[in-house]
Design an enzyme around this catalytic site. Sequence first.
Site, PDB file in Angstrom:
ATOM      1  N   LYS A  87       7.651  -5.580   5.136  1.00  0.00           N
ATOM      2  CA  LYS A  87       7.361  -4.159   5.234  1.00  0.00           C
ATOM      3  C   LYS A  87       6.895  -3.672   3.874  1.00  0.00           C
ATOM      4  O   LYS A  87       7.027  -4.372   2.872  1.00  0.00           O
ATOM      5  CB  LYS A  87       8.579  -3.382   5.712  1.00  0.00           C
ATOM      6  CG  LYS A  87       9.813  -3.544   4.858  1.00  0.00           C
ATOM      7  CD  LYS A  87      10.980  -2.807   5.503  1.00  0.00           C
ATOM      8  CE  LYS A  87      12.296  -3.164   4.851  1.00  0.00           C
ATOM      9  NZ  LYS A  87      13.430  -2.531   5.505  1.00  0.00           N
ATOM     10  N   GLY A  88       6.365  -2.480   3.854  1.00  0.00           N
ATOM     11  CA  GLY A  88       5.810  -1.946   2.610  1.00  0.00           C
ATOM     12  C   GLY A  88       6.894  -1.604   1.617  1.00  0.00           C
ATOM     13  O   GLY A  88       7.985  -1.187   1.985  1.00  0.00           O
ATOM     14  N   GLY A 126       5.743  -0.115  -1.540  1.00  0.00           N
ATOM     15  CA  GLY A 126       4.994   0.543  -2.611  1.00  0.00           C
ATOM     16  C   GLY A 126       5.700   1.726  -3.232  1.00  0.00           C
ATOM     17  O   GLY A 126       5.675   1.905  -4.439  1.00  0.00           O
ATOM     18  N   GLU A 127       6.322   2.533  -2.410  1.00  0.00           N
ATOM     19  CA  GLU A 127       6.856   3.791  -2.942  1.00  0.00           C
ATOM     20  C   GLU A 127       8.341   3.728  -3.280  1.00  0.00           C
ATOM     21  O   GLU A 127       8.840   4.586  -3.992  1.00  0.00           O
ATOM     22  CB  GLU A 127       6.678   4.897  -1.887  1.00  0.00           C
ATOM     23  CG  GLU A 127       5.234   5.209  -1.563  1.00  0.00           C
ATOM     24  CD  GLU A 127       5.104   5.900  -0.212  1.00  0.00           C
ATOM     25  OE1 GLU A 127       5.646   5.356   0.769  1.00  0.00           O
ATOM     26  OE2 GLU A 127       4.488   6.953  -0.140  1.00  0.00           O
TER      27      GLU A 127
END
Lengths: 109, 162, 692
Positions: free
Chosen positions: A55-56, A58-59
């Site tokens: 899953k992402g 990035g943030e």
Amino acid sequence: MHLGLTLFEEMVFEDGQLVNGSLLDYQVATIKDMPRSFRSVVVEVPHADGPFGAKGAGETGALTVAPAVANAIEDAVGVRIRDLPITPEKVLRALAEKDGATLPRDSSL
Amino acid sequence: MKREITLNINDRDETLVVDDAETLLEVLRDRLKLWSVRESCGVGACGSCTVLLDGRPVSACLLLAVRSTGRDITTLEGLGDGQLLHPIQEAFVSERALQCAYCTPGFVLSVKALLDEIPNPSDDEIREYLSGNLCRCAGYADILRAVHLAREKISRAPVKPE
Amino acid sequence: MATRDKDMADLSVVGQSVYRTDANPKVTGRALHVGNIEMPGMLHVAVLRSPYAHARIKRIDKAKAEALSGVAVVLTGAEIAKMPGVDAHFGPAFRDQPILAVEKVCYAGDPVVAVAAVDRRTAEDALQLVEVDYEQLPAVFDVLEAVKSDSPFVHEQHRPAKAFADLAHVKAGRQSNICYHFKLRTGDVDKAFAEADRVFEDTFSSPPAQHVPMEPHVTLVYLDEHARLNVWTSSQSPSYVRTELSATFGIPMNRIRVRVPYIGGGYGAKLYAKLEPLATVLALITRKPVRYALTREEEFLTITKHGVVTKIKTAVKNGAITARKCEVYWDTGAYAEIGPRIGHKSGYTSAGPYRIPNVWIDSYCVYTNRVPAGAFRGFGVPQVIWAYDSQTDLIARALGADPVEFRLKPALEEGEPFATGTLVHSFGIKEAIRQAAQAIDWTKPRAVQAGTKRRGKGIAAGVKAVLTPSISGAIVILNADGTANVLSSTVEMGQGSETTLGQIVAEELGLSVGQVHIVQPDTDVTPYDTITAGSRSTYHMGNAVRMAAAKVKAALCEVVAAKLEVAPDDLLARNGRVCVRGMEERGMTIGEIFLAKFGSLGTTLAAEAVCQPTAAHMDPETGQSEASRGGGMSTDRRPHGPGNRPVGKMHGVLVSFGHRRGSRGRYRNRARRSSATHQRRRHRHGDQSETL
């Protein structure tokens, strides 16, 4: 990036006019602002239907920097800052207020 | 006023007619298409347009082209032999010291100047030297490691006979 | 849409540390950026901006500017509004933003007049010759003032855009600066407050900030030989830009081509449409290529992070949080941009990742006469975490509880309902809190501190979901030599998506990362993708490319199964071959399979897939529309190997900070640099991290 947003980044408006709209006046974090030591800890929890469990991310590292710093400041000196950025001036004023003193508003700290 | 000048860029003489008001950045990008030199802040505050002037890092956006004659100008295109990566570039790749990489050319050139000036820099010296280059992806920790790796690579490299 | 998970132990590419596939062009400075693209006869744009925050435009005199040699066109908003078939306004949530101001300006910096000329200097010179008369109007700059009924209104009416499914419920409105209101009501908050042992009430605020991508926005528009609109742009949302230009100019979508090369940072600033509508209208008028590049100063006047004020009230009974009431005010500036989506997606998380039986949330997206605000690294979530996890900590300390334990107790477990009723999954927040605490030796007794230096430890936790419902499509093309091309509209802006997507496709097809090429976004070629933002690409586009690759693999397996007389399920793709599981010497190379299937090596095998997590029921009142499955929370999972995790992006889950009392930080020294040399190395912040 979020360390800068926590400690000094702010667009300053006076009567609707942006007064620090250039990189001479608007401060972003440089390599000198980076903490002397920091560590990333990755907690892996597979996403059931992500590609190969992925899953992402990035943030996620950015989300909690500001409250973590504010919470550390209260831990260190017992003052709570409620408006970002947490500038030296705000901390100093909060310390003075805690001691029952007030600092002049126009002092160039 | 327009005048003809000769600039030495990446070991080549380039003769061109420029306006007195043209910056070195405009000449390098718009005239000579050296795209590694990038405009970002326009006020010398970010290091994206860093080039080496006689080996020293400068912001090309603040320097007039007519004032750059008689100096050795190096852009990232002039680093290394044009085929293989320079050890500093190799180090940036191995340490993942780039993300969007818009700032990378400026950083690589600043690191080149740093290691030429201080072959064995401390963390503090690196931080001090690179504090004029901004990386908004905030890969500073990786860049710091890349500088140390580049230093090792350069110190291990065989010394070229003079 | 679920794809069968391989046994993790089988993985040969995903989870490995690989070099970034975009490293070489980037480290040599040869990476293509929009600013490097030039066209013959290209015009350059300069824009005159409003000096007033709110004013009616009474008169514009541009005759002198038009007469200047080298000027192709001088354009005003009134002229755009008269162009047949053209909508003078655009925007992803509301069509409220004019291409150039029409009748009135809504913030200081609002574009009013545009010039296209042979070079940037000529265009700027022409602007000096334009005269504009304004009549100032009452303005509002404070988000809490703006919600009052007697506040000046920034817009007389609100016109919904209908561009995104998750914003379809946004309503038209008037006589208010509140353009969007998200409500969430769970349990009985009033009762919980009445029965509470203690109630904590705080207000937290965070200011507008700028993304400062090192590459400022830049767009190049030209008409090709078929008079089709061609757009090169530094955008995080190429598919959306095409949709928006089609809607704004009435151009069929297949006559618009949007391409995005590498972009120099985005962080949310480069989402949706920014420079494209103006560059397009100038190209349509002049029939020449038009480059519009922002200066750094204009960047500050184009998009910001939302300034936010959060009022948060929390009830505590028997040492536990029993209710939370949050009022969140998002200052979305003069134009809503994506503010409503932020007010919704971040608004519903504003009570935190905790088990709280009674929750009341009002999240307001509010117009003011300031620079428009949009998404910024976390889509609004950092602003709400700033409020709720500052307060959570403050409550723990007031109760004499350990801040880590105080969070761990109510932190949601796998499968528990979030405040919206959505069940959380692959959550991991307890483990994240524990490991963060361990990393800063949380339980170790503090050393006695002498002198003026104090050291404290802080911890914070937060939750963010990926953007759903949203859509990613991808096409995987396998070549006969065992290399693949992947068509994806995900924008590589530094996050490493090319590498991640390459790893996923390589894993599925049994190739190496170097054998997979990710084609950059090109709406003529790459399928639809909602946006590159919100940590959504690894999940959405990652699934799309994997599913497309799986279809290609199935076609390969079919051939091999027939040839070797084995079941397709017994085959696996590895090292450029498809072979029998457990007997890997039995198999065929991709070339052999192509020869068997097509009788030739000159062909390709392609498949398309779309990842669209299904949304649960949409509640138009609360806007609850989360997919039942499809959220990434605060933890990470492959395919990033240890070396190629998104560097820099993982840092900062926790920060512990030294703190020195009473020293004077060198704050905001505005000394200007007088020389070009790196004597300029910044001292502006001094050692900010030490002299707080």
